[in-house]
Design a protein around this motif. Structure first.
Motif, PDB file in Angstrom:
ATOM      1  N   ARG A   1       0.847  -1.202   0.000  1.00 17.97           N
ATOM      2  CA  ARG A   1       0.000   0.000   0.000  1.00 17.97           C
ATOM      3  C   ARG A   1       0.875   1.241   0.000  1.00 17.97           C
ATOM      4  NH1 ARG A   1      -5.234  -0.712   3.715  1.00 17.97           N
ATOM      5  NH2 ARG A   1      -5.152   1.495   3.284  1.00 17.97           N
TER       6      ARG A   1
ATOM      7  N   ASP B   1       1.134  -3.052   7.200  1.00 12.63           N
ATOM      8  CA  ASP B   1      -0.287  -2.834   6.877  1.00 12.63           C
ATOM      9  C   ASP B   1      -1.024  -3.305   8.131  1.00 12.63           C
ATOM     10  OD1 ASP B   1      -2.919  -3.197   6.069  1.00 12.63           O
ATOM     11  OD2 ASP B   1      -2.386  -3.909   4.061  1.00 12.63           O
TER      12      ASP B   1
ATOM     13  N   GLY C   1       2.462   3.981   6.779  1.00 11.39           N
ATOM     14  CA  GLY C   1       1.128   4.308   6.237  1.00 11.39           C
ATOM     15  C   GLY C   1       0.308   5.221   7.129  1.00 11.39           C
TER      16      GLY C   1
ATOM     17  N   ASP D   1     -11.345   1.088   1.917  1.00  7.92           N
ATOM     18  CA  ASP D   1     -10.338   0.688   2.906  1.00  7.92           C
ATOM     19  C   ASP D   1     -11.102   0.103   4.087  1.00  7.92           C
ATOM     20  OD1 ASP D   1      -7.413   1.873   4.244  1.00  7.92           O
ATOM     21  OD2 ASP D   1      -9.057   1.369   5.574  1.00  7.92           O
TER      22      ASP D   1
END
Ligand SMILES: Cc1cc2nc3c(=O)[nH]c(=O)nc-3n(C[C@H](O)[C@H](O)[C@H](O)COP(=O)(O)OP(=O)(O)OC[C@H]3O[C@@H](n4cnc5c(N)ncnc54)[C@H](O)[C@@H]3O)c2cc1C
Length: 478
Positions: free
Chosen positions: A11, A101, A127, A380
């Motif tokens: 991602r 993630d 992230g 998401d």
């Protein structure tokens, strides 16, 4: 030559400000950039054709960007554990670098890979500005209410952005493996098509620059306006960053630091408030990621268990009408048709359609959650679940269940001239402004547009009774 290392893109499909990639580059070993199509995701409950199209475009632009450094993105299809083991064998790679993630499936997968791969796996927090575990109450438990989370989040020191690495990639010619490029949808086993906007690091940056130059100063007022084109600064007041953040074509640090710069330059109290509000929305993104990390049960039911007892309606025809934008409430139908075409709708539209499904139609919000995941290019699990549970009133810091959006007054307030409605509902093109929000009140409503699927006043009472009963049952059970 030193043994190469693998950077596994997931991602984080960008070269600039990518913490794991920067660390791989600093290791001094040649970096092999890899992306893996994971069949468990392609066949999973959240699969989305529009998002897959968006992803393949992003991969193509990443591959082209790597090409400027004589490298190529190595794309594989299969179980990540098997693919990484094979690649390590074929290339002699000494380590894997990746950015974490935090969704439940990815956590399990990565933990297994870290435990069983026969080379070291180095992981980084990239992230989110602050990963789960960093923003805790004084007693070290997670926050479940946004405002104190935000206060604590703002007090923490932030990592600066890092630049794009140069000269670290293994030249494509130096690898005796097949590249093959970005597979087509058909090669991945899917049919259909979807027209996605440009998915590249440079498109993300130029959209952000455009937003900062033209709209962030009036974000507070503009973010709720219903408009279709995120590039139209006279109407939509949002940034359209969510699809780019979803696959990391831009980092949250880049967006945050750019907003902080905009704050320094803001000339009026109103523009400073607007920037603060924009940063606050970025913090909602972090909040929901933390919530799902700490409370993964939210993916399978209400965050507040009392609402698992709620008596939802089983109404497949109503659900279908909602999905297809045929409820007879123009603002709901316009948003659902925009969703189908663009794979994205503004936050206000998401709240309106989510409230309509879970309150007016009294259909389980999880049906809507799944449908959104199938359609949204920014879909998401953490953000979508958080947004649905907030609107349905079943979540953490939820909107109280007795606040039920009135689809007509929402439409009048956020699209007063009906331009958004006319853009998505050609049947209503000739309906004048006072009636376009509620065409059934005309003497002769347009014949090709359906009457309301339910009376809002009746539906409101029905929802209040159902939510009230669920709370009472829980109270009695205690
Ligand atoms: C029912 C529902 C479902 C949603 N599903 C998703 C989803 O799957 N993916 C997703 O990214 N967002 C989701 N959101 C949150 C929000 O609607 C989108 O992030 C926002 O509309 C994206 O547009 P933007 O980038 O122009 O936002 P802007 O208004 O420009 O905000 C900037 C950024 O802040 C974050 N943000 C803004 N609003 C929210 C919010 N309410 N919650 C969390 N983060 C926010 C996003 O990362 C966004 O890109 C959902 C909201 C609701 C009510």
């Amino acid at each position: 030559m030193a043994a190469p290392v693998i950077h596994w893109f997931r991602r984080d499909l960008r070269l600039a400000d990518n913490l794991a990639l920067a660390a791989a580059a600093r290791s001094g070993a040649p970096v092999i950039p890899v992306f893996i199509f994971d069949p468990a995701i392609l066949r999973g409950r959240y699969f989305s054709l529009p998002r897959l199209v968006w992803l393949t475009k992003a991969l193509a632009s990443l591959d082209a960007r790597l090409g400027r450094q004589d490298a190529r993105l190595l794309i594989r299809h299969g179980s990540p554990h098997r693919v990484l083991t094979e690649l390590a064998g074929q290339t002699g790679a000494a380590a894997v670098y990746l950015n974490r993630d935090y969704t439940p499936y990815a956590l399990r997968r990565d933990e297994n890979i870290q435990r069983t791969l026969n080379i070291p796996v180095y992981t980084f927090d990239d992230g989110l500005l602050h990963p789960p575990g960093d923003v805790l109450k004084p007693d070290q438990t997670p926050y479940t209410v946004f405002t104190p989370f935000k206060k604590q989040w703002l007090a923490l020191e932030k990592t600066p952005s890092v630049g794009e690495p140069h000269g670290c990639f293994m030249p494509a010619g130096g690898l005796s493996v097949q590249f093959g490029g970005v597979p087509t949808l058909a090669a991945l086993g899917f049919g259909g098509d979807f027209k996605a906007p440009e998915a590249s690091e440079s498109a993300a940056s130029s959209r952000l620059e455009d937003f900062l130059a033209q709209r962030i100063g009036s974000y507070s007022a503009g973010r709720d306006r219903l408009a279709s084109d995120p590039g139209d600064d006279t109407r939509g007041g949002w940034s359209f960053m969510s699809p780019y953040l979803r696959f990391g074509l831009i980092s949250p640090r880049q967006v945050y630091w750019a907003a902080r710069e905009a704050y320094r330059e803001a000339g009026t109290p109103e523009s400073r408030r607007s920037v603060e509000q924009y940063i606050s929305e970025l913090i909602w993104r972090e909040f929901y990621a933390h919530i799902l990390y700490h409370y993964p049960h939210a993916l399978d039911g209400s965050f507040r268990p009392e609402y698992d007892a709620l008596k939802w309606r089983n109404a497949p025809d109503d659900l279908q009408a909602w999905m297809e934008g045929r409820t007879g409430y123009p603002v709901v139908d316009a948003a659902m048709r925009q969703l189908k075409t663009m794979g994205w709708i503004p936050n206000r539209a998401r709240m309106i359609v989510a409230s309509f499904l879970s309150k007016d139609l009294l259909i389980n919000w999880q049906e809507g959650e799944r449908f959104f995941m199938q359609r949204l290019i920014d879909g998401d699990p953490a953000q979508n679940n958080g947004g649905w549970q907030w609107t349905a009133g079943t979540g953490t810091d939820a909107q109280p269940y007795f606040r039920i959006f009135n689809p007509v007054s929402q439409s009048q307030k956020f699209d007063p001239d009906g331009d958004y409605l006319r853009r998505w509902l050609p049947e209503l093109r000739d309906v004048p402004p006072p009636f376009i929000h509620a065409p059934w009140t005309m003497d002769s409503p347009p014949r090709d547009y359906p009457p309301p699927i339910v009376d809002h006043a009746f539906a409101r009472e029905r929802a209040l009774a159902a939510f009230g009963a669920a709370r009472q049952n829980q109270g009695n059970a205690r």
